[in-house]
Design a protein around this motif. Sequence first.
Motif, PDB file in Angstrom:
ATOM      1  N   SER A  27       0.856  -1.215   0.046  1.00 32.06           N
ATOM      2  CA  SER A  27       0.061  -0.020   0.054  1.00 32.06           C
ATOM      3  C   SER A  27       0.973   1.321  -0.142  1.00 32.06           C
ATOM      4  N   LEU A  28       0.835   2.108  -0.932  1.00 37.12           N
ATOM      5  CA  LEU A  28       1.657   3.188  -1.179  1.00 37.12           C
ATOM      6  C   LEU A  28       0.827   4.625  -1.077  1.00 37.12           C
ATOM      7  N   THR A  29       1.356   5.598  -0.481  1.00 36.97           N
ATOM      8  CA  THR A  29       0.670   7.005  -0.717  1.00 36.97           C
ATOM      9  C   THR A  29       1.716   7.970  -0.995  1.00 36.97           C
ATOM     10  N   GLY A  30       1.335   8.672  -1.928  1.00 35.49           N
ATOM     11  CA  GLY A  30       2.378   9.804  -2.453  1.00 35.49           C
ATOM     12  C   GLY A  30       1.684  11.171  -2.569  1.00 35.49           C
ATOM     13  N   VAL A  31       2.196  11.941  -2.079  1.00 33.72           N
ATOM     14  CA  VAL A  31       1.915  13.476  -1.907  1.00 33.72           C
ATOM     15  C   VAL A  31       2.843  14.271  -2.536  1.00 33.72           C
ATOM     16  N   THR A  32       2.434  15.243  -3.563  1.00 30.09           N
ATOM     17  CA  THR A  32       3.119  16.070  -4.258  1.00 30.09           C
ATOM     18  C   THR A  32       2.428  17.703  -4.128  1.00 30.09           C
ATOM     19  N   LYS A  33       3.538  18.347  -3.589  1.00 27.16           N
ATOM     20  CA  LYS A  33       3.295  19.948  -3.310  1.00 27.16           C
ATOM     21  C   LYS A  33       4.051  20.656  -4.105  1.00 27.16           C
TER      22      LYS A  33
ATOM     23  N   GLY B 158      11.403  16.754  -0.974  1.00 32.05           N
ATOM     24  CA  GLY B 158      10.818  17.949  -0.775  1.00 32.05           C
ATOM     25  C   GLY B 158       9.357  18.267  -1.672  1.00 32.05           C
ATOM     26  N   LEU B 159       9.447  18.300  -2.860  1.00 28.79           N
ATOM     27  CA  LEU B 159       8.034  18.400  -3.420  1.00 28.79           C
ATOM     28  C   LEU B 159       7.105  17.179  -3.620  1.00 28.79           C
ATOM     29  N   VAL B 160       8.128  16.010  -3.569  1.00 26.52           N
ATOM     30  CA  VAL B 160       7.254  14.616  -3.516  1.00 26.52           C
ATOM     31  C   VAL B 160       7.663  13.795  -2.387  1.00 26.52           C
ATOM     32  N   ARG B 161       6.588  13.468  -1.399  1.00 26.91           N
ATOM     33  CA  ARG B 161       6.719  12.744  -0.522  1.00 26.91           C
ATOM     34  C   ARG B 161       5.998  11.320  -0.674  1.00 26.91           C
ATOM     35  N   THR B 162       6.437  10.074  -0.159  1.00 20.89           N
ATOM     36  CA  THR B 162       5.949   8.952  -0.449  1.00 20.89           C
ATOM     37  C   THR B 162       6.252   8.050   0.573  1.00 20.89           C
ATOM     38  N   SER B 163       5.263   7.218   1.264  1.00 17.37           N
ATOM     39  CA  SER B 163       5.326   6.264   2.329  1.00 17.37           C
ATOM     40  C   SER B 163       4.770   4.921   1.753  1.00 17.37           C
ATOM     41  N   ALA B 164       5.309   4.049   2.146  1.00 14.13           N
ATOM     42  CA  ALA B 164       4.690   2.396   1.722  1.00 14.13           C
ATOM     43  C   ALA B 164       4.763   1.668   2.897  1.00 14.13           C
ATOM     44  N   SER B 165       3.590   0.676   3.104  1.00 14.11           N
ATOM     45  CA  SER B 165       3.867  -0.223   3.764  1.00 14.11           C
ATOM     46  C   SER B 165       3.552  -1.690   3.344  1.00 14.11           C
ATOM     47  N   CYS B 166       3.965  -2.518   3.767  1.00 15.58           N
ATOM     48  CA  CYS B 166       4.070  -3.906   3.206  1.00 15.58           C
ATOM     49  C   CYS B 166       3.520  -4.823   4.142  1.00 15.58           C
TER      50      CYS B 166
ATOM     51  N   PRO C  28       2.532  10.484   4.216  1.00 19.41           N
ATOM     52  CA  PRO C  28       3.977  10.609   4.562  1.00 19.41           C
ATOM     53  C   PRO C  28       4.024  11.581   5.996  1.00 19.41           C
ATOM     54  N   SER C  29       4.717  11.363   6.923  1.00 22.38           N
ATOM     55  CA  SER C  29       4.970  12.288   7.902  1.00 22.38           C
ATOM     56  C   SER C  29       5.526  13.684   7.571  1.00 22.38           C
ATOM     57  N   ASN C  30       4.832  14.699   8.024  1.00 25.54           N
ATOM     58  CA  ASN C  30       5.603  16.034   8.012  1.00 25.54           C
ATOM     59  C   ASN C  30       5.825  16.565   9.433  1.00 25.54           C
ATOM     60  N   VAL C  31       6.099  15.434  10.327  1.00 25.64           N
ATOM     61  CA  VAL C  31       6.648  16.016  11.821  1.00 25.64           C
ATOM     62  C   VAL C  31       8.019  15.918  11.893  1.00 25.64           C
ATOM     63  N   PRO C  32       8.722  17.049  11.645  1.00 25.70           N
ATOM     64  CA  PRO C  32      10.335  16.903  11.562  1.00 25.70           C
ATOM     65  C   PRO C  32      10.748  16.081  12.673  1.00 25.70           C
ATOM     66  N   ASN C  33      12.024  15.326  12.207  1.00 22.01           N
ATOM     67  CA  ASN C  33      12.432  14.640  13.297  1.00 22.01           C
ATOM     68  C   ASN C  33      13.948  14.923  13.709  1.00 22.01           C
ATOM     69  N   GLY C  34      14.398  16.323  13.322  1.00 24.26           N
ATOM     70  CA  GLY C  34      15.658  16.727  13.613  1.00 24.26           C
ATOM     71  C   GLY C  34      16.786  16.602  12.431  1.00 24.26           C
ATOM     72  N   LYS C  35      16.716  15.613  11.674  1.00 19.51           N
ATOM     73  CA  LYS C  35      17.613  15.318  10.642  1.00 19.51           C
ATOM     74  C   LYS C  35      17.480  16.231   9.451  1.00 19.51           C
ATOM     75  N   LYS C  36      18.708  16.735   8.888  1.00 22.56           N
ATOM     76  CA  LYS C  36      18.526  17.562   7.394  1.00 22.56           C
ATOM     77  C   LYS C  36      19.028  17.011   6.535  1.00 22.56           C
ATOM     78  N   CYS C  37      18.666  17.325   5.364  1.00 25.91           N
ATOM     79  CA  CYS C  37      19.370  16.616   4.135  1.00 25.91           C
ATOM     80  C   CYS C  37      19.168  18.020   3.059  1.00 25.91           C
TER      81      CYS C  37
ATOM     82  N   SER D  33      14.276  19.449   5.895  1.00 26.89           N
ATOM     83  CA  SER D  33      13.824  18.838   7.342  1.00 26.89           C
ATOM     84  C   SER D  33      13.196  17.443   7.035  1.00 26.89           C
ATOM     85  N   CYS D  34      13.980  16.331   7.403  1.00 27.48           N
ATOM     86  CA  CYS D  34      13.570  15.017   7.457  1.00 27.48           C
ATOM     87  C   CYS D  34      12.293  14.956   8.298  1.00 27.48           C
ATOM     88  N   SER D  35      11.448  14.017   8.084  1.00 26.69           N
ATOM     89  CA  SER D  35      10.042  13.600   8.773  1.00 26.69           C
ATOM     90  C   SER D  35      10.237  12.386   9.266  1.00 26.69           C
ATOM     91  N   GLY D  36       9.193  11.929  10.119  1.00 28.69           N
ATOM     92  CA  GLY D  36       9.033  10.728  10.616  1.00 28.69           C
ATOM     93  C   GLY D  36      10.230   9.821  10.884  1.00 28.69           C
TER      94      GLY D  36
END
Length: 199
Positions: free
Chosen positions: A49-55, A80-88, A102-111, A124-127
């Motif tokens: 199951s996959l969810t993709g969000v584009t902004k 950044g513009l495209v975020r995707t989460s998958a569950s198996c 896809p989580s948009n709660v920052p976890n403190g990591k940056k790329c 800012s990375c999330s989840g």
Amino acid sequence: MDLQISVFLLFILFTAGHSLRCYECMSVTGSCAGQTVQTCPSGFSQCESLTGVTKVGDITSKVQAKGCVPVCLSGSINFGLVRTSASCCSTDLCNLQNAPDPSNVPNGKKCYTCDGRSCSYTLSCSGDEDHCITATTTSGGQTTMVKGCVTKSICDATTSVRNVESISCCEGNLCNGAQSVSQSFLFLCCSLLSYFLLH
């Protein structure tokens, strides 16, 4: 002894013909309300199951996809513009629920991430995104590059994405380096998104 052999043969008969069944859908409206049941072909041993969000600017769109896959990787990827989460999962009809947004709660990591002209922007990375990713492709003599955040489980298995020449991952804040590029940014994002949607 004959009873044991008969039971064993019956077990083989009933289990050999069983194929995994998964819910299947592909929705660009963000809803899998009309999902159907798919019998997985040979070699497809997991349901995804996959969810993709584009902004882009003020416009946000969501894609939902479900189906049978040979290999499934739970986690998320964020360009950044495209975020995707998958569950198996790997039992009959286990992918009834949509993958979480896809989580948009920052976890403190940056790329570093790219905007189509430069890859010097900080994301800012999330989840559970705990690694940075860099991916490149060359088409018509032009190099396309995307950078962002990714879950380690996805990063470990992204060595054979169609149309993508190289993928590298690293740990540590901003470890995927900043650099300027000239490319079609959304083309590579869409290639990577379609890989995760269809594989």
